[in-house]
Design a protein around this motif. Structure first.
Motif, PDB file in Angstrom:
ATOM      1  N   ALA A  60       5.608  -2.443  -7.187  1.00 58.99           N
ATOM      2  CA  ALA A  60       5.761  -3.766  -7.807  1.00 58.99           C
ATOM      3  C   ALA A  60       7.057  -4.436  -7.357  1.00 58.99           C
ATOM      4  O   ALA A  60       7.072  -5.645  -7.079  1.00 58.99           O
ATOM      5  N   LEU A  61       8.122  -3.648  -7.255  1.00 56.75           N
ATOM      6  CA  LEU A  61       9.413  -4.212  -6.850  1.00 56.75           C
ATOM      7  C   LEU A  61       9.412  -4.674  -5.387  1.00 56.75           C
ATOM      8  O   LEU A  61      10.151  -5.586  -5.023  1.00 56.75           O
ATOM      9  N   LEU A  62       8.592  -4.037  -4.556  1.00 57.40           N
ATOM     10  CA  LEU A  62       8.576  -4.359  -3.128  1.00 57.40           C
ATOM     11  C   LEU A  62       7.452  -5.307  -2.711  1.00 57.40           C
ATOM     12  O   LEU A  62       7.407  -5.741  -1.561  1.00 57.40           O
ATOM     13  N   TRP A  63       6.552  -5.611  -3.632  1.00 59.80           N
ATOM     14  CA  TRP A  63       5.346  -6.354  -3.263  1.00 59.80           C
ATOM     15  C   TRP A  63       5.653  -7.655  -2.523  1.00 59.80           C
ATOM     16  O   TRP A  63       5.033  -7.951  -1.494  1.00 59.80           O
ATOM     17  N   ALA A  64       6.602  -8.431  -3.007  1.00 60.66           N
ATOM     18  CA  ALA A  64       6.889  -9.733  -2.396  1.00 60.66           C
ATOM     19  C   ALA A  64       7.701  -9.617  -1.107  1.00 60.66           C
ATOM     20  O   ALA A  64       7.477 -10.380  -0.162  1.00 60.66           O
ATOM     21  N   SER A  65       8.608  -8.652  -1.039  1.00 65.85           N
ATOM     22  CA  SER A  65       9.516  -8.580   0.105  1.00 65.85           C
ATOM     23  C   SER A  65       9.068  -7.626   1.213  1.00 65.85           C
ATOM     24  O   SER A  65       9.463  -7.782   2.363  1.00 65.85           O
ATOM     25  N   ASN A  66       8.239  -6.647   0.874  1.00 65.29           N
ATOM     26  CA  ASN A  66       7.857  -5.639   1.864  1.00 65.29           C
ATOM     27  C   ASN A  66       6.449  -5.119   1.536  1.00 65.29           C
ATOM     28  O   ASN A  66       6.302  -4.025   0.984  1.00 65.29           O
ATOM     29  N   PRO A  67       5.431  -5.894   1.861  1.00 66.85           N
ATOM     30  CA  PRO A  67       4.061  -5.534   1.475  1.00 66.85           C
ATOM     31  C   PRO A  67       3.600  -4.176   2.008  1.00 66.85           C
ATOM     32  O   PRO A  67       2.889  -3.460   1.302  1.00 66.85           O
ATOM     33  N   LEU A  68       3.994  -3.787   3.212  1.00 68.25           N
ATOM     34  CA  LEU A  68       3.559  -2.494   3.740  1.00 68.25           C
ATOM     35  C   LEU A  68       4.126  -1.348   2.918  1.00 68.25           C
ATOM     36  O   LEU A  68       3.394  -0.425   2.527  1.00 68.25           O
ATOM     37  N   SER A  69       5.406  -1.403   2.610  1.00 71.92           N
ATOM     38  CA  SER A  69       6.007  -0.361   1.771  1.00 71.92           C
ATOM     39  C   SER A  69       5.377  -0.356   0.381  1.00 71.92           C
ATOM     40  O   SER A  69       5.125   0.703  -0.196  1.00 71.92           O
ATOM     41  N   ALA A  70       5.119  -1.535  -0.144  1.00 72.08           N
ATOM     42  CA  ALA A  70       4.475  -1.634  -1.462  1.00 72.08           C
ATOM     43  C   ALA A  70       3.090  -0.987  -1.424  1.00 72.08           C
ATOM     44  O   ALA A  70       2.706  -0.268  -2.353  1.00 72.08           O
ATOM     45  N   TYR A  71       2.357  -1.245  -0.352  1.00 67.33           N
ATOM     46  CA  TYR A  71       1.027  -0.650  -0.201  1.00 67.33           C
ATOM     47  C   TYR A  71       1.116   0.879  -0.157  1.00 67.33           C
ATOM     48  O   TYR A  71       0.319   1.573  -0.784  1.00 67.33           O
ATOM     49  N   LEU A  72       2.079   1.403   0.596  1.00 67.49           N
ATOM     50  CA  LEU A  72       2.231   2.863   0.698  1.00 67.49           C
ATOM     51  C   LEU A  72       2.551   3.469  -0.672  1.00 67.49           C
ATOM     52  O   LEU A  72       1.996   4.514  -1.046  1.00 67.49           O
ATOM     53  N   LEU A  73       3.426   2.820  -1.413  1.00 67.57           N
ATOM     54  CA  LEU A  73       3.757   3.313  -2.757  1.00 67.57           C
ATOM     55  C   LEU A  73       2.561   3.194  -3.704  1.00 67.57           C
ATOM     56  O   LEU A  73       2.316   4.087  -4.518  1.00 67.57           O
ATOM     57  N   ALA A  74       1.831   2.107  -3.592  1.00 66.23           N
ATOM     58  CA  ALA A  74       0.630   1.955  -4.421  1.00 66.23           C
ATOM     59  C   ALA A  74      -0.388   3.048  -4.090  1.00 66.23           C
ATOM     60  O   ALA A  74      -1.049   3.589  -4.988  1.00 66.23           O
ATOM     61  N   ALA A  75      -0.492   3.399  -2.813  1.00 70.58           N
ATOM     62  CA  ALA A  75      -1.405   4.476  -2.407  1.00 70.58           C
ATOM     63  C   ALA A  75      -0.993   5.797  -3.032  1.00 70.58           C
ATOM     64  O   ALA A  75      -1.843   6.578  -3.479  1.00 70.58           O
ATOM     65  N   ILE A  76       0.313   6.053  -3.093  1.00 70.50           N
ATOM     66  CA  ILE A  76       0.790   7.273  -3.753  1.00 70.50           C
ATOM     67  C   ILE A  76       0.364   7.260  -5.215  1.00 70.50           C
ATOM     68  O   ILE A  76      -0.185   8.241  -5.725  1.00 70.50           O
ATOM     69  N   SER A  77       0.620   6.161  -5.886  1.00 69.43           N
ATOM     70  CA  SER A  77       0.301   6.059  -7.311  1.00 69.43           C
ATOM     71  C   SER A  77      -1.192   6.246  -7.572  1.00 69.43           C
ATOM     72  O   SER A  77      -1.592   7.033  -8.440  1.00 69.43           O
ATOM     73  N   ILE A  78      -2.003   5.559  -6.792  1.00 69.37           N
ATOM     74  CA  ILE A  78      -3.453   5.604  -7.000  1.00 69.37           C
ATOM     75  C   ILE A  78      -4.027   6.990  -6.712  1.00 69.37           C
ATOM     76  O   ILE A  78      -4.861   7.492  -7.457  1.00 69.37           O
ATOM     77  N   THR A  79      -3.562   7.631  -5.649  1.00 71.70           N
ATOM     78  CA  THR A  79      -4.116   8.947  -5.297  1.00 71.70           C
ATOM     79  C   THR A  79      -3.570  10.068  -6.175  1.00 71.70           C
ATOM     80  O   THR A  79      -4.139  11.165  -6.195  1.00 71.70           O
ATOM     81  N   THR A  80      -2.509   9.796  -6.909  1.00 69.63           N
ATOM     82  CA  THR A  80      -2.002  10.807  -7.843  1.00 69.63           C
ATOM     83  C   THR A  80      -2.910  10.922  -9.066  1.00 69.63           C
ATOM     84  O   THR A  80      -3.033  12.005  -9.645  1.00 69.63           O
ATOM     85  N   ALA A 121       6.662   8.565   0.901  1.00 65.74           N
ATOM     86  CA  ALA A 121       7.900   8.090   0.256  1.00 65.74           C
ATOM     87  C   ALA A 121       9.057   8.094   1.262  1.00 65.74           C
ATOM     88  O   ALA A 121       9.892   7.183   1.262  1.00 65.74           O
ATOM     89  N   ALA A 122       9.099   9.097   2.132  1.00 56.65           N
ATOM     90  CA  ALA A 122      10.133   9.150   3.173  1.00 56.65           C
ATOM     91  C   ALA A 122       9.999   7.976   4.133  1.00 56.65           C
ATOM     92  O   ALA A 122      11.005   7.384   4.547  1.00 56.65           O
ATOM     93  N   VAL A 123       8.775   7.633   4.483  1.00 61.35           N
ATOM     94  CA  VAL A 123       8.546   6.475   5.365  1.00 61.35           C
ATOM     95  C   VAL A 123       9.073   5.209   4.700  1.00 61.35           C
ATOM     96  O   VAL A 123       9.755   4.388   5.331  1.00 61.35           O
ATOM     97  N   VAL A 124       8.769   5.052   3.422  1.00 60.78           N
ATOM     98  CA  VAL A 124       9.247   3.856   2.704  1.00 60.78           C
ATOM     99  C   VAL A 124      10.777   3.842   2.671  1.00 60.78           C
ATOM    100  O   VAL A 124      11.401   2.803   2.913  1.00 60.78           O
ATOM    101  N   LEU A 125      11.373   4.993   2.397  1.00 56.13           N
ATOM    102  CA  LEU A 125      12.844   5.053   2.402  1.00 56.13           C
ATOM    103  C   LEU A 125      13.417   4.665   3.762  1.00 56.13           C
ATOM    104  O   LEU A 125      14.388   3.926   3.863  1.00 56.13           O
TER     105      LEU A 125
END
Length: 129
Positions: A60-80, A121-125
């Motif tokens: 949510a924090l990255l959605w506007a500024s970095n959509p790819l990172s936001a997508y990767l984090l959302a994928a983590i959340s959803i698949t958990t 998460a490492a990729v996003v970092l």
């Protein structure tokens, strides 16, 4: 906002690494196997909840500024979610039934999922650099 996103992703990455490679390993070296397993069984739902919430907040924090990172984090959340609600109970059932082969296969899958989440998460970092 970017600093808060960075701190959130760092918390996610650090929490997953510490839990996976520190806490779980320490339990099995300090407690009898039955007690260590029982403790992990009680703690894992909280770990998965931490991963789901932290990665969703980061997304949510990255959605506007970095959509790819936001997508990767959302994928983590959803698949958990299925990992917590389906895979973890199946692992517990295999343990309870004494089905070691099924336990090994399912546990291996959970390890792969967790390692994939850590890698994402490492990729996003790394994208913050």
């Amino acid at each position: 906002m970017n600093t808060l996103a960075l701190l959130t992703v760092a918390l996610l990455f650090g929490g997953m690494v510490l839990y996976s490679f520190g806490f779980a390993a320490a339990l099995f070296t300090t407690l009898p196997p039955e007690q260590a397993g029982s403790t992990l069984r009680r703690v894992f739902p909280h770990f998965y909840l931490f991963v789901m919430v932290t990665s969703a907040v980061g997304a949510a924090l990255l959605w506007a500024s970095n959509p790819l990172s936001a997508y990767l984090l959302a994928a983590i959340s959803i698949t958990t979610l299925p990992t917590r609600q389906v895979l973890m109970p199946a692992i517990n059932a295999a343990t309870d039934a004494g089905n070691k082969q099924r336990f090994k296969r399912l546990h291996g899958l959970s390890v792969v999922v967790t390692l994939a989440h850590i890698a994402l998460a490492a990729v996003v970092l790394a994208r913050f650099v």
